[in-house]
Every structure is written in structure tokens, then in C-alpha cells.
Design an enzyme around this catalytic site. Structure first.
Site, PDB file in Angstrom:
ATOM      1  N   GLY A  72     -10.441   1.978  -4.196  1.00 21.02           N
ATOM      2  CA  GLY A  72     -10.109   1.377  -2.917  1.00 21.02           C
ATOM      3  C   GLY A  72      -9.418   2.398  -2.029  1.00 21.02           C
ATOM      4  CD  GLN A  76      -4.841   4.982   0.632  1.00 20.73           C
ATOM      5  OE1 GLN A  76      -5.713   4.123   0.569  1.00 20.73           O
ATOM      6  NE2 GLN A  76      -4.299   5.515  -0.441  1.00 20.73           N
ATOM      7  CB  CYS A 133      -1.362   4.386  -4.555  1.00 23.39           C
ATOM      8  SG  CYS A 133      -1.708   4.546  -2.807  1.00 23.39           S
ATOM      9  CG  LEU A 134      -7.007   7.327  -4.300  1.00 25.47           C
ATOM     10  CD1 LEU A 134      -8.242   7.277  -3.418  1.00 25.47           C
ATOM     11  CD2 LEU A 134      -7.267   8.207  -5.520  1.00 25.47           C
ATOM     12  CG  HIS A 152      -3.082  -1.254  -3.539  1.00 29.42           C
ATOM     13  ND1 HIS A 152      -2.279  -0.756  -4.545  1.00 29.42           N
ATOM     14  CD2 HIS A 152      -3.415  -0.175  -2.786  1.00 29.42           C
ATOM     15  CE1 HIS A 152      -2.135   0.548  -4.388  1.00 29.42           C
ATOM     16  NE2 HIS A 152      -2.819   0.927  -3.325  1.00 29.42           N
ATOM     17  CD  GLU A 153      -6.802   0.007  -0.994  1.00 30.92           C
ATOM     18  OE1 GLU A 153      -6.354   0.687  -0.057  1.00 30.92           O
ATOM     19  OE2 GLU A 153      -6.841   0.425  -2.172  1.00 30.92           O
ATOM     20  CG  HIS A 172      -2.591   1.504   1.686  1.00 30.84           C
ATOM     21  ND1 HIS A 172      -1.619   2.479   1.644  1.00 30.84           N
ATOM     22  CD2 HIS A 172      -3.173   1.503   0.455  1.00 30.84           C
ATOM     23  CE1 HIS A 172      -1.613   3.036   0.435  1.00 30.84           C
ATOM     24  NE2 HIS A 172      -2.534   2.454  -0.310  1.00 30.84           N
TER      25      HIS A 172
HETATM   26 ZN   LIG Z   1      -3.062   2.781  -2.293  1.00 29.56          ZN
END
Ligand SMILES: [Zn+2]
Length: 206
Positions: free
Chosen positions: A80, A85, A128-129, A170-171, A174
Site C-alpha cells: 500500500g 509518501q 510502513c515504507l 493505514h493509508e 497517511h
Molecule cells: Zn505507511
């Protein structure tokens, strides 16, 4: 305590990485020449705290952004990604929850909004990336209903549970400038923040 699950829902990272596979045939074939890998912002980058703007019109710029997001997400590899990001403050999310033996299943959520969440909660291990190699348990509603626009601009609604529910939350966090570490204790969050701030300083000093 909420009912837990031991499944590791690494919302941004998983061990496998498929090399060549099918990608969304609609977007990829038209824009394949133009797609580009983009840098992923890492904690404590302040842009991760920005609240993203709604997409007003799904134009070529937005479609290009989506292609770049998939390219970057698959390369990472992650399951995701939110546009912020990669430094673009637009309310756009890409996701692919297909297992490694399954064909790719790219999903796009534009202007996503949680319209309902269950009382029942579940715990997933998230990653998380933008916070690489850090994983921790997060408790969230086990089920959510999310409204969004698809790539054609059509309004859609999904009732999600399990991994999809967790990743959507989660996204969507963001796009509102929230990170999964915000759901942890203050002590844990500050520890993670300190570690990544030090790492960023070290990197800048080289
Ligand atoms: Zn994330």
C-alpha cells in the site's frame, strides 16, 4: 483488550517480490513509457505530516501519479502507498493485497473516506515504507466502510475487513498526515522518532 490476530499485516512491506507480472492493463499500457520510480519520504520528513488535498479532476497528471505510485510500491516492495509518501500531497492511495502466487491486483482509491467503522477491533502488525524495518501491533476497527472515486471518477463504496480494512485505515491516515506510530504509546513513538532522526542526521552528514 480487543480480539487479536497473529497474521502479520505489513501494510507496506512484505518479503516476496515478484519480478514480472501483470499490472493493471488499463493504466499501465497507456502510460508505461512515462512511468517512473519515485523516492519514498522517510520519517522524520515533515511532508509526511501534511494533510493532502482532494483530487478535483482525474486528469492525465493524476493517472501518471497513480502509475508512478504502483511502480514505486511494487519496487519497494510494499502492498500500500499514499501519494504523500512520494511527496505529492493528493488524496490518492494505491494498494495490491494479492498473495505472491496470485496475479497482481492493483487497486486505486481516490479521495477515500471512512464512512463507518465497527466497534469490534483487531490487532495487526503494521509496517510502513516511510518507517522502514519497524513493525508493531496496531489496534483498529476490524471492519470499515470506505467511499472513494475510482480512476474513471466514479463514486464507489467498499465494505472491508481483515487486511484490506487495516491497510485502508493505514493509508487513509497517511492522507491526513497520520502515521501508524501515532497509534502506539508515546514512549514507543518517541523512541522510533529518535532513531530515525539520528539516522537522517547521520545520512545528511555523509
Ligand atoms: Zn505507511
Amino acid at each position: 483488550m480487543a480480539s487479536g490476530t497473529s497474521a502479520a499485516a505489513r501494510c507496506a512491506a512484505r518479503a516476496d517480490h515478484r519480478g514480472v507480472s501483470r499490472i493493471d492493463p488499463v493504466s499501465a499500457t497507456a502510460y508505461i513509457a512515462a512511468m517512473a520510480l519515485r523516492d519514498i519520504l522517510i520519517l522524520p520528513d515533515k511532508r509526511l505530516r501534511q494533510v493532502s488535498d482532494p483530487v478535483k479532476k482525474i486528469d492525465a497528471g493524476v493517472r501518471k501519479l497513480v502509475v508512478d505510485m504502483f511502480e514505486t510500491m511494487y519496487d519497494a516492495p510494499g502492498i500500500g502507498l499514499a501519494a504523500i509518501q512520494i511527496g505529492t500531497p493528493k488524496r490518492v492511495i494505491t494498494m495490491d493485497l494479492a498473495k505472491k502466487e496470485e496475479p497482481r491486483n492493483p487497486q486505486v482509491f481516490i479521495n477515500p473516506e471512512i464512512v463507518w467503522g465497527s466497534q469490534e477491533k483487531a490487532i495487526y502488525e503494521e509496517g510502513c515504507l516511510s518507517i522502514p524495518e519497524y513493525f508493531d501491533d496496531v489496534e483498529r476497527p476490524v471492519q470499515v466502510r470506505v467511499k472513494y472515486l475510482d480512476l474513471e471518477g466514479k463514486p464507489q463504496e467498499v465494505e472491508a475487513n481483515g487486511l484490506l480494512a487495516t491497510c485502508l485505515q493505514h493509508e487513509i491516515d497517511h492522507v491526513n498526515g497520520i502515521l501508524f506510530i501515532d497509534h502506539l504509546s508515546k514512549l514507543k513513538r518517541e523512541r522510533v522518532l529518535k532513531k530515525f532522526t539520528k539516522a537522517a542526521k547521520r545520512a545528511a552528514a555523509v
